[in-house]
Motif scaffolding. Structure first.
Motif, mmCIF file in Angstrom:
data_model
loop_
_atom_site.group_PDB
_atom_site.id
_atom_site.type_symbol
_atom_site.label_atom_id
_atom_site.label_comp_id
_atom_site.label_asym_id
_atom_site.label_seq_id
_atom_site.Cartn_x
_atom_site.Cartn_y
_atom_site.Cartn_z
ATOM 1 N N LEU A 79 1.543 34.332 16.075
ATOM 2 C CA LEU A 79 0.083 34.411 16.004
ATOM 3 C C LEU A 79 -0.454 35.796 16.356
ATOM 4 O O LEU A 79 -1.510 36.191 15.867
ATOM 5 C CB LEU A 79 -0.550 33.378 16.946
ATOM 6 N N VAL A 80 0.271 36.510 17.213
ATOM 7 C CA VAL A 80 -0.226 37.778 17.748
ATOM 8 C C VAL A 80 0.757 38.907 17.434
ATOM 9 O O VAL A 80 1.961 38.769 17.682
ATOM 10 C CB VAL A 80 -0.447 37.691 19.271
ATOM 11 N N ILE A 81 0.227 40.000 16.888
ATOM 12 C CA ILE A 81 1.014 41.224 16.738
ATOM 13 C C ILE A 81 0.810 42.017 18.023
ATOM 14 O O ILE A 81 -0.296 42.483 18.309
ATOM 15 C CB ILE A 81 0.551 42.036 15.519
ATOM 16 N N ARG A 82 1.860 42.141 18.804
ATOM 17 C CA ARG A 82 1.751 42.701 20.149
ATOM 18 C C ARG A 82 1.738 44.224 20.103
ATOM 19 O O ARG A 82 2.738 44.888 20.361
ATOM 20 C CB ARG A 82 2.863 42.136 21.022
ATOM 21 N N GLU A 83 0.556 44.751 19.734
ATOM 22 C CA GLU A 83 0.323 46.194 19.702
ATOM 23 C C GLU A 83 -0.849 46.493 20.628
ATOM 24 O O GLU A 83 -1.303 45.617 21.372
ATOM 25 C CB GLU A 83 0.015 46.643 18.267
ATOM 26 N N ARG A 84 -1.321 47.707 20.587
ATOM 27 C CA ARG A 84 -2.520 48.057 21.368
ATOM 28 C C ARG A 84 -3.582 48.622 20.437
ATOM 29 O O ARG A 84 -3.403 49.728 19.924
ATOM 30 C CB ARG A 84 -2.162 49.079 22.462
ATOM 31 N N PRO A 85 -4.664 47.905 20.140
ATOM 32 C CA PRO A 85 -4.933 46.562 20.673
ATOM 33 C C PRO A 85 -4.132 45.495 19.938
ATOM 34 O O PRO A 85 -3.642 45.727 18.830
ATOM 35 C CB PRO A 85 -6.432 46.405 20.423
ATOM 36 N N CYS A 86 -4.023 44.320 20.555
ATOM 37 C CA CYS A 86 -3.339 43.202 19.921
ATOM 38 C C CYS A 86 -4.101 42.770 18.676
ATOM 39 O O CYS A 86 -5.343 42.785 18.654
ATOM 40 C CB CYS A 86 -3.220 42.032 20.889
ATOM 41 N N ARG A 87 -3.345 42.386 17.641
ATOM 42 C CA ARG A 87 -3.959 41.925 16.405
ATOM 43 C C ARG A 87 -3.373 40.575 16.027
ATOM 44 O O ARG A 87 -2.326 40.169 16.522
ATOM 45 C CB ARG A 87 -3.717 42.928 15.266
ATOM 46 N N THR A 88 -4.056 39.886 15.112
ATOM 47 C CA THR A 88 -3.564 38.590 14.653
ATOM 48 C C THR A 88 -2.631 38.755 13.460
ATOM 49 O O THR A 88 -2.772 39.699 12.670
ATOM 50 C CB THR A 88 -4.719 37.675 14.217
ATOM 51 N N THR A 89 -1.700 37.836 13.335
ATOM 52 C CA THR A 89 -0.958 37.693 12.087
ATOM 53 C C THR A 89 -1.865 36.955 11.106
ATOM 54 O O THR A 89 -2.997 36.583 11.435
ATOM 55 C CB THR A 89 0.325 36.877 12.320
ATOM 56 N N GLN A 90 -1.411 36.721 9.901
ATOM 57 C CA GLN A 90 -2.217 35.985 8.926
ATOM 58 C C GLN A 90 -2.530 34.576 9.440
ATOM 59 O O GLN A 90 -3.657 34.106 9.348
ATOM 60 C CB GLN A 90 -1.495 35.902 7.582
ATOM 61 N N THR A 91 -1.514 33.904 10.013
ATOM 62 C CA THR A 91 -1.746 32.575 10.582
ATOM 63 C C THR A 91 -2.657 32.670 11.790
ATOM 64 O O THR A 91 -3.535 31.823 12.002
ATOM 65 C CB THR A 91 -0.407 31.930 10.992
ATOM 66 N N GLY A 92 -2.464 33.719 12.581
ATOM 67 C CA GLY A 92 -3.316 33.919 13.748
ATOM 68 C C GLY A 92 -4.773 34.114 13.373
ATOM 69 O O GLY A 92 -5.680 33.642 14.068
ATOM 70 N N GLN A 93 -5.017 34.798 12.245
ATOM 71 C CA GLN A 93 -6.391 34.994 11.785
ATOM 72 C C GLN A 93 -7.030 33.665 11.402
ATOM 73 O O GLN A 93 -8.204 33.416 11.696
ATOM 74 C CB GLN A 93 -6.415 35.959 10.598
ATOM 75 N N MET A 94 -6.263 32.797 10.752
ATOM 76 C CA MET A 94 -6.769 31.468 10.403
ATOM 77 C C MET A 94 -7.118 30.684 11.660
ATOM 78 O O MET A 94 -8.167 30.030 11.736
ATOM 79 C CB MET A 94 -5.724 30.717 9.581
ATOM 80 N N LEU A 95 -6.250 30.758 12.661
ATOM 81 C CA LEU A 95 -6.511 30.055 13.918
ATOM 82 C C LEU A 95 -7.717 30.652 14.633
ATOM 83 O O LEU A 95 -8.549 29.913 15.186
ATOM 84 C CB LEU A 95 -5.277 30.122 14.824
#
Length: 297
Positions: free
Chosen positions: A48-64
């Motif tokens: 769900l989370v791309i662990r960068e700075r800042p954190c971003r959502t994956t495609q599924t994470g964006q839907m959630l």
């Protein structure tokens, strides 16, 4: 079924930008935040989370994210409705996404009576008119003013009217830069006034007529509708201004339209979720016809 603590942790990470900042928001450790997000990812079977700075959502994470933000907005609306029924003296908050030009011209006059009579307070979020529907899509607002004619899933859309933009400048500016004719060379040397980087109308206009790219001509970025107009009236540049905003200036000669062929009519639409509160319905019932009258100018 989504667990509330896991969902709260995911929202906090994305909205704050990091696990550490989310920990401060939730008043728990960063390790606990990470464990909750990992548990949610394991439960859903997706990262769900791309662990960068800042954190971003994956495609599924964006839907959630959109689902959770929309659910939060619905819950806030329900609690407001419930509270409004038992405490009639309280004000009702409505969140609206709007472009700056609508806010500077017709929006206030279209809803002010309703705000008083229905005891409504507004939380306005500004974005370019081509981007405001994303605020609705992500559940950050109850309704929005947009140039998009297509209703999103779970939403309805109504045409408000068309806002006419004219390319104008002060007489002194025209004397200096456009004294003889409007052509490619004159626009290459004349400073333009553009709202911000998301405002593409001016760029598209000059590219369509003269094949000019933004980097080829001087330009100011003035991200305020009122200051934008003041900048042009002061002779510091030329730009696209809503006709509704400068009627007196055109009549009195303070501003002059460069050419009628540059006029642009931008349709504006009102988007809202299918499920809306009674105060929002009443606001819409006043806003839509009043906007149509104002935009007819």
């Amino acid at each position: 079924m989504l667990q509330s603590k896991q969902s709260e942790a995911f929202l906090a990470v994305i909205e704050s930008g990091s696990f550490e900042a989310a920990a401060q928001v939730l008043n728990i450790t960063a390790a606990a935040v990470s464990l909750r997000v990992q548990a949610l990812e394991k439960h859903l079977g997706h990262a769900l989370v791309i662990r960068e700075r800042p954190c971003r959502t994956t495609q599924t994470g964006q839907m959630l994210l959109q689902h959770l933000q929309h659910s939060r907005l619905l819950q806030q609306g329900f609690l407001q409705d419930l509270n409004h029924q038992t405490h009639s003296q309280d004000f009702y908050k409505i969140r609206i996404g709007t472009n700056a030009d609508s806010l500077a011209t017709w929006l206030l006059s279209s809803v002010q009576d309703c705000l008083v009579h229905e005891r409504i307070v507004l939380e306005l979020r500004l974005a370019d008119q081509t981007q405001t529907h994303h605020l609705l899509e992500t559940g950050l607002v109850n309704a929005c003013i947009s140039t998009s004619a297509k209703a999103m899933a779970g939403c309805q859309v109504l045409l408000l009217g068309k806002m006419r933009y004219l390319l104008v400048a002060s007489p002194n500016f025209i004397e200096k830069y456009f004294k003889y004719e409007l052509n490619r060379n004159s626009f290459l040397s004349a400073p333009a006034v553009i709202f911000n980087h998301d405002d593409l109308m001016h760029q598209e206009l000059l590219f369509q007529h003269y094949g000019l790219q933004l980097k080829q001509y001087p330009h100011h970025f003035i991200p305020s509708s009122n200051a934008f107009l003041d900048w042009i009236k002061a002779g510091l540049g030329y730009g696209l201004v809503p006709s509704i905003q400068m009627q007196d200036d055109l009549l009195q000669g303070g501003l002059v339209e460069l050419s009628a062929e540059f006029a642009m009519d931008v349709p504006l639409y009102w988007h809202h979720w299918n499920q809306q509160s009674l105060p929002l319905k009443r606001l819409m019932q006043q806003l839509v016809p009043n906007a149509a009258k104002a935009l007819a100018i």
